[in-house]
Design a protein around this motif. Sequence first.
Motif, PDB file in Angstrom:
ATOM      1  N   ILE A  63       0.843  -1.125   0.124  1.00 15.60           N
ATOM      2  CA  ILE A  63       0.009   0.131  -0.052  1.00 15.60           C
ATOM      3  C   ILE A  63       0.894   1.191  -0.094  1.00 15.60           C
ATOM      4  CG2 ILE A  63      -1.927   1.517   1.409  1.00 15.60           C
ATOM      5  CD1 ILE A  63      -2.620  -1.353   2.369  1.00 15.60           C
ATOM      6  N   HIS A  67      -2.350   5.088  -2.757  1.00 15.53           N
ATOM      7  CA  HIS A  67      -3.436   4.497  -2.220  1.00 15.53           C
ATOM      8  C   HIS A  67      -4.194   5.298  -1.035  1.00 15.53           C
ATOM      9  CE1 HIS A  67      -1.757   0.797  -3.891  1.00 15.53           C
ATOM     10  NE2 HIS A  67      -2.574   0.992  -4.288  1.00 15.53           N
ATOM     11  N   LEU A  98      -6.668   2.323  -8.773  1.00 19.64           N
ATOM     12  CA  LEU A  98      -6.529   2.380  -7.165  1.00 19.64           C
ATOM     13  C   LEU A  98      -7.795   1.919  -6.650  1.00 19.64           C
ATOM     14  CD1 LEU A  98      -4.613   5.744  -6.665  1.00 19.64           C
ATOM     15  CD2 LEU A  98      -3.817   3.268  -6.366  1.00 19.64           C
ATOM     16  N   GLN A 101      -7.838  -1.899  -7.008  1.00 18.32           N
ATOM     17  CA  GLN A 101      -6.810  -2.518  -5.946  1.00 18.32           C
ATOM     18  C   GLN A 101      -7.616  -2.346  -4.714  1.00 18.32           C
ATOM     19  OE1 GLN A 101      -3.222  -0.611  -6.313  1.00 18.32           O
ATOM     20  NE2 GLN A 101      -2.441  -2.644  -6.932  1.00 18.32           N
ATOM     21  N   CYS A 102      -8.034  -1.386  -3.982  1.00 21.98           N
ATOM     22  CA  CYS A 102      -8.551  -1.012  -2.737  1.00 21.98           C
ATOM     23  C   CYS A 102     -10.107  -1.778  -2.524  1.00 21.98           C
ATOM     24  CB  CYS A 102      -9.043   0.456  -2.623  1.00 21.98           C
ATOM     25  SG  CYS A 102      -7.473   1.372  -2.209  1.00 21.98           S
ATOM     26  N   TRP A 105      -8.955  -5.482  -2.060  1.00 21.71           N
ATOM     27  CA  TRP A 105      -8.223  -5.723  -0.575  1.00 21.71           C
ATOM     28  C   TRP A 105      -9.450  -5.341   0.437  1.00 21.71           C
ATOM     29  CZ3 TRP A 105      -3.965  -1.544  -1.609  1.00 21.71           C
ATOM     30  CH2 TRP A 105      -3.018  -2.146  -2.360  1.00 21.71           C
TER      31      TRP A 105
END
Length: 167
Positions: A63, A67, A98, A101-102, A105
């Motif tokens: 991270i 991010h 982004l 990706q977040c 996660w």
Amino acid sequence: MENLPLSAATDTVKPMDDRWRQTHLGRLLGHAMRRFDERVLHLMAHNEGVPLALANLAARDQISAAHVHITRHLALEGSRLTDLAQAAGMSKQAMGDLVDQCAAWGLVQRQIDVLDARAKRVVFTADGLAWLQAFKDAVAQAEAEFREAVGPDVATVVALGLEAYAH
């Protein structure tokens, strides 16, 4: 000098002092911001309130400060991707990457915008809200460390100056 051969022209020119490139305000601000963001991410990686998977990602430098743009700019009620990208000063495509990706996660998710069913809003998940609280705690600690390092008077002047300059 225009009619002189290049070698003769360069022989008469004194080398420019370029130390200013290392110490100008923009460069110092950039270094300070990177240092601050790195400290915040380090503190978040070691915060017990951060979900373990996210803490592990932060601890392994998966991270990044990029991010953190989502953490800084995502409204609590959610934001459209275009608004989020604009607030972070990024392209819509880069912010979309982004957000993807977040979302993978578990920090955010995309939901249908209740005001416009054709649009989506990016919103924090429960883990994302825990991450946001850890971000708030880390920023407070990093700011306190900054005040301790430079003194309260300098810290106040810096904060006031940056606020005035940014707006």
